[in-house]
Design a protein around this motif. Structure first.
Motif, PDB file in Angstrom:
ATOM      1  N   ARG A 240       6.504  -4.263  -2.216  1.00  0.00           N
ATOM      2  CA  ARG A 240       5.709  -3.089  -2.705  1.00  0.00           C
ATOM      3  C   ARG A 240       4.749  -3.100  -1.843  1.00  0.00           C
ATOM      4  NH1 ARG A 240       6.079  -3.311  -8.062  1.00  0.00           N
ATOM      5  NH2 ARG A 240       7.156  -5.461  -8.478  1.00  0.00           N
ATOM      6  N   GLY A 241       3.870  -2.379  -1.990  1.00  0.00           N
ATOM      7  CA  GLY A 241       2.359  -1.980  -1.184  1.00  0.00           C
ATOM      8  C   GLY A 241       1.360  -2.395  -2.219  1.00  0.00           C
ATOM      9  N   GLU A 249      -4.674 -11.683  -8.112  1.00  0.00           N
ATOM     10  CA  GLU A 249      -4.098 -10.283  -8.580  1.00  0.00           C
ATOM     11  C   GLU A 249      -3.110  -9.462  -8.391  1.00  0.00           C
ATOM     12  OE1 GLU A 249      -7.448  -8.078  -6.514  1.00  0.00           O
ATOM     13  OE2 GLU A 249      -8.859  -9.296  -6.807  1.00  0.00           O
ATOM     14  N   LEU A 250      -1.869 -10.082  -8.116  1.00  0.00           N
ATOM     15  CA  LEU A 250      -0.696  -9.474  -8.045  1.00  0.00           C
ATOM     16  C   LEU A 250      -0.318  -9.070  -9.079  1.00  0.00           C
ATOM     17  CD1 LEU A 250       1.025 -12.036  -5.070  1.00  0.00           C
ATOM     18  CD2 LEU A 250      -0.198  -9.338  -4.894  1.00  0.00           C
ATOM     19  N   ALA A 251       0.915  -8.088  -8.932  1.00  0.00           N
ATOM     20  CA  ALA A 251       1.946  -8.260 -10.103  1.00  0.00           C
ATOM     21  C   ALA A 251       2.996  -9.232 -11.362  1.00  0.00           C
ATOM     22  CB  ALA A 251       2.914  -6.464 -10.099  1.00  0.00           C
ATOM     23  N   ASP A 270       6.629  -0.240   8.133  1.00  0.00           N
ATOM     24  CA  ASP A 270       5.343   0.280   8.513  1.00  0.00           C
ATOM     25  C   ASP A 270       4.809   0.304  10.688  1.00  0.00           C
ATOM     26  OD1 ASP A 270       4.665   0.972   6.426  1.00  0.00           O
ATOM     27  OD2 ASP A 270       4.075  -1.227   5.472  1.00  0.00           O
ATOM     28  N   PRO A 271       4.184   0.680  11.199  1.00  0.00           N
ATOM     29  CA  PRO A 271       3.492   0.804  12.198  1.00  0.00           C
ATOM     30  C   PRO A 271       3.387  -0.147  12.481  1.00  0.00           C
ATOM     31  CG  PRO A 271       3.207   2.710  11.281  1.00  0.00           C
ATOM     32  CD  PRO A 271       3.529   2.144   9.610  1.00  0.00           C
ATOM     33  N   PRO A 272       2.837  -0.803  13.235  1.00  0.00           N
ATOM     34  CA  PRO A 272       2.139  -2.007  14.029  1.00  0.00           C
ATOM     35  C   PRO A 272       1.386  -2.382  13.324  1.00  0.00           C
ATOM     36  CG  PRO A 272       3.279  -1.123  15.947  1.00  0.00           C
ATOM     37  CD  PRO A 272       3.375  -0.065  14.987  1.00  0.00           C
ATOM     38  N   ALA A 273      -0.004  -1.491  13.270  1.00  0.00           N
ATOM     39  CA  ALA A 273      -1.162  -2.458  12.621  1.00  0.00           C
ATOM     40  C   ALA A 273      -1.060  -2.120  11.009  1.00  0.00           C
ATOM     41  CB  ALA A 273      -2.122  -1.325  12.605  1.00  0.00           C
ATOM     42  N   ALA A 277      -1.433  -6.124   9.640  1.00  0.00           N
ATOM     43  CA  ALA A 277      -2.783  -6.316   8.518  1.00  0.00           C
ATOM     44  C   ALA A 277      -1.794  -7.564   7.013  1.00  0.00           C
ATOM     45  CB  ALA A 277      -2.804  -5.448   8.083  1.00  0.00           C
ATOM     46  N   ARG A 278      -0.629  -6.821   7.016  1.00  0.00           N
ATOM     47  CA  ARG A 278       0.182  -7.558   5.704  1.00  0.00           C
ATOM     48  C   ARG A 278       0.366  -8.928   6.245  1.00  0.00           C
ATOM     49  NH1 ARG A 278      -0.023  -5.798   1.201  1.00  0.00           N
ATOM     50  NH2 ARG A 278       1.726  -3.341   1.521  1.00  0.00           N
TER      51      ARG A 278
END
Length: 373
Positions: A240-241, A249-251, A270-273, A277-278
């Motif tokens: 998830r996001g 702070e995670l669920a 998601d796209p490369p950027a 980041a992930r």
């Protein structure tokens, strides 16, 4: 005390004490153990795999529809472009229906994969799509709809009723125990997208407290798997996001996944950027990272854009999926709202090969081969 109340107490211990709460089931791998294991793997590249002849996990594994010839052909195509792993979903009902036959078929599959130098990651449970699985003949694909016949494991009935937990425990221990020392198995992915509510396809049919139900059961699944003594790592992937870098702070369910997993796995369409980041968010956990789902062309997630980033950061790359077939995952997610019965998608959403083995896009093949040289 009920099974569910006991499990929720266990969750509390996990969240407060971390992986030590399950030490009696065997310890989570240390960071060094995980890094040493990963250093022996090389760059992992593969796909989520179901043969074109199967609409879901049950059709893949039931005796009447298990298709080793097709599996051999498709894994040959994967190996020819440099893929060395597959992520493969099992199903608890396929085991319950025919325990020994099911395990023999998994063994046969692993033999076929080994022939092609492919070591699969095996998924035991999955919270995505239809919550009412049933053994026997599976329904045909719904025209124009993405993954219209995929089924959850366990289904809603078993998830809501703890009286099913003993048979789920038997399934986990039988499968992991059978293959715990088998070098053909890369890793165990215990539960896919644990609390996905499957909106809009099945949201109205899902338990309203699905997250709570899975939160009670997931630590038990980790405990059962660890009790089986696997030599391969255990994981359950974030999907998830939100910001994944701050454990506190995670669920709650995301924290359980992180603190019980030997290696970190995640999904990103998601796209490369955003993908990069992930990865940076997860690097702070100091464990090997594998992206177990990516590549959705319509979302801007492509082989050309994603694979260089994954390789640069040493992150394993397992896309969805391999061959166009009954699952119809070459169609976009929005087909659940507007089926593609009167038009073709502008681009395929997933898949590498057409059903006859020709590539969908030669640029994809070039990108995969470049990454696996």
């Amino acid at each position: 005390m009920s099974l569910r109340h006991a499990a929720l107490r266990l969750v509390t211990l996990v969240l407060v004490l971390g992986h030590g709460a399950l030490a009696s089931a065997g310890p989570r791998w240390t960071e060094q153990q995980a890094r040493d294991w990963y250093a022996r793997q090389g760059f992992l590249v593969g796909a989520n795999f179901v043969p074109a002849t199967a609409i879901n996990e049950l059709e893949m594994w039931q005796a009447e529809t298990f298709d080793p010839a097709r599996i051999d052909t498709e894994l040959g195509w994967a190996a020819s472009i440099g893929m060395n792993t597959m992520r493969v979903f099992l199903h608890d009902l396929a085991y319950q229906q025919d325990p020994e036959g099911f395990l023999r078929r998994v063994d046969q599959f692993l033999g076929i994969a080994a022939k092609h130098r492919i070591r699969p990651m095996i998924v035991l449970f999955d919270s995505v799509w239809d919550p009412f699985p049933a053994v026997g003949p599976q329904r045909p694909p719904r025209p124009g709809v993405h993954n219209s016949g995929w089924v959850q494991s366990p289904g809603k009935v078993a998830l809501e009723d703890p009286s099913h937990w003993p048979r789920l425990e038997t399934y986990v221990k039988a499968v992991v125990g059978r293959f715990k020392d088998d070098g053909r198995v890369l890793a165990w992915d215990l539960w896919n997208e644990v609390d996905n509510m499957n909106d809009p396809a099945y949201a109205s049919l899902e338990p309203k407290n699905k997250g709570e139900l899975v939160l009670a059961l997931l630590p038990q699944v980790f405990a059962w798997a660890r009790e089986s003594g696997p030599t391969q790592p255990l994981t359950s992937g974030l999907w998830r996001g939100g910001d994944w870098s701050k454990l506190g702070e995670l669920a709650a369910i995301d924290r359980v996944q992180v603190v019980l997993s030997d290696i970190v796995t995640f999904h990103s369409y998601d796209p490369p950027a955003q993908l990069e980041a992930r990865i940076r968010q997860l690097q702070g956990y100091n464990r090997p990272i594998i992206c177990t789902e990516y590549m959705a062309r319509g979302n801007g997630s492509t082989f050309e854009g994603s694979l260089p980033i994954l390789k640069k950061h040493g992150v394993g790359a397992i896309n969805w999926g391999l061959v166009q077939g009954k699952a119809q995952t070459h169609l976009p997610w929005d087909s659940w709202r507007r089926p593609y019965v009167d038009r073709e998608p502008a681009v395929w959403f997933h898949e590498v090969f057409r059903r006859d083995g020709t590539p969908y896009d030669p640029k994809d093949i070039a990108a995969i081969k470049a990454a696996t040289r």
